[in-house]
Design a protein around this motif. Structure first.
Motif, PDB file in Angstrom:
ATOM      1  N   LYS A 168      30.966  68.295   2.081  1.00  0.00           N
ATOM      2  CA  LYS A 168      31.232  68.539   0.728  1.00  0.00           C
ATOM      3  C   LYS A 168      32.229  69.207   0.178  1.00  0.00           C
ATOM      4  O   LYS A 168      33.355  69.068  -0.503  1.00  0.00           O
ATOM      5  N   LYS A 181      35.228  66.826   1.025  1.00  0.00           N
ATOM      6  CA  LYS A 181      35.283  66.040  -0.186  1.00  0.00           C
ATOM      7  C   LYS A 181      36.165  66.793  -1.189  1.00  0.00           C
ATOM      8  O   LYS A 181      37.178  66.091  -1.715  1.00  0.00           O
ATOM      9  N   GLN A 182      35.811  67.772  -1.390  1.00  0.00           N
ATOM     10  CA  GLN A 182      36.535  68.777  -2.550  1.00  0.00           C
ATOM     11  C   GLN A 182      38.168  68.934  -2.114  1.00  0.00           C
ATOM     12  O   GLN A 182      38.936  68.820  -2.978  1.00  0.00           O
ATOM     13  N   GLU A 183      38.305  69.130  -0.986  1.00  0.00           N
ATOM     14  CA  GLU A 183      39.455  69.515  -0.479  1.00  0.00           C
ATOM     15  C   GLU A 183      40.268  68.170  -0.837  1.00  0.00           C
ATOM     16  O   GLU A 183      41.538  68.386  -1.135  1.00  0.00           O
ATOM     17  N   GLU A 189      39.770  65.933  -2.700  1.00  0.00           N
ATOM     18  CA  GLU A 189      40.216  65.770  -4.272  1.00  0.00           C
ATOM     19  C   GLU A 189      41.326  66.671  -4.893  1.00  0.00           C
ATOM     20  O   GLU A 189      42.084  66.129  -5.741  1.00  0.00           O
ATOM     21  N   MET A 190      41.220  67.810  -4.426  1.00  0.00           N
ATOM     22  CA  MET A 190      42.470  68.828  -4.921  1.00  0.00           C
ATOM     23  C   MET A 190      43.709  68.390  -4.297  1.00  0.00           C
ATOM     24  O   MET A 190      44.631  68.465  -5.029  1.00  0.00           O
TER      25      MET A 190
END
Length: 80
Positions: free
Chosen positions: A34, A37-39, A41-42
């Motif tokens: 998670k 994935k967040q990194e 996207e950022m």
């Protein structure tokens, strides 16, 4: 970062251990899909913003350069 690994256990210096954010990154986040994935996207969002910002700055600079060019053409035309 200095560390020692013995029998699958990683030992770090005390000064590193007390940096909780660093330890959090080395442990929980290191195995979190998670988080990765967040990194990603950022990183993608930041890249878009940087690209848009650079493009807008290029347009501003090009507008200034065109104006300077027009002024210099006008001056040389009137000078003759």
């Amino acid at each position: 970062m200095d560390y020692i690994e013995e029998n699958g256990i990683i030992y770090v210096r005390n000064k590193c251990f007390y940096d909780m954010n660093l330890m959090w990154n080395y442990t929980t986040r290191a195995i979190s899909s998670k988080f990765f994935k967040q990194e990603r996207e950022m990183d993608s969002i930041n890249l878009v913003y940087k690209t848009e910002y650079v493009d807008s700055q290029k347009k501003i600079i090009d507008a200034y350069l065109n104006e300077i060019k027009k002024d210099s053409i006008k001056r040389t035309t009137f000078s003759k």
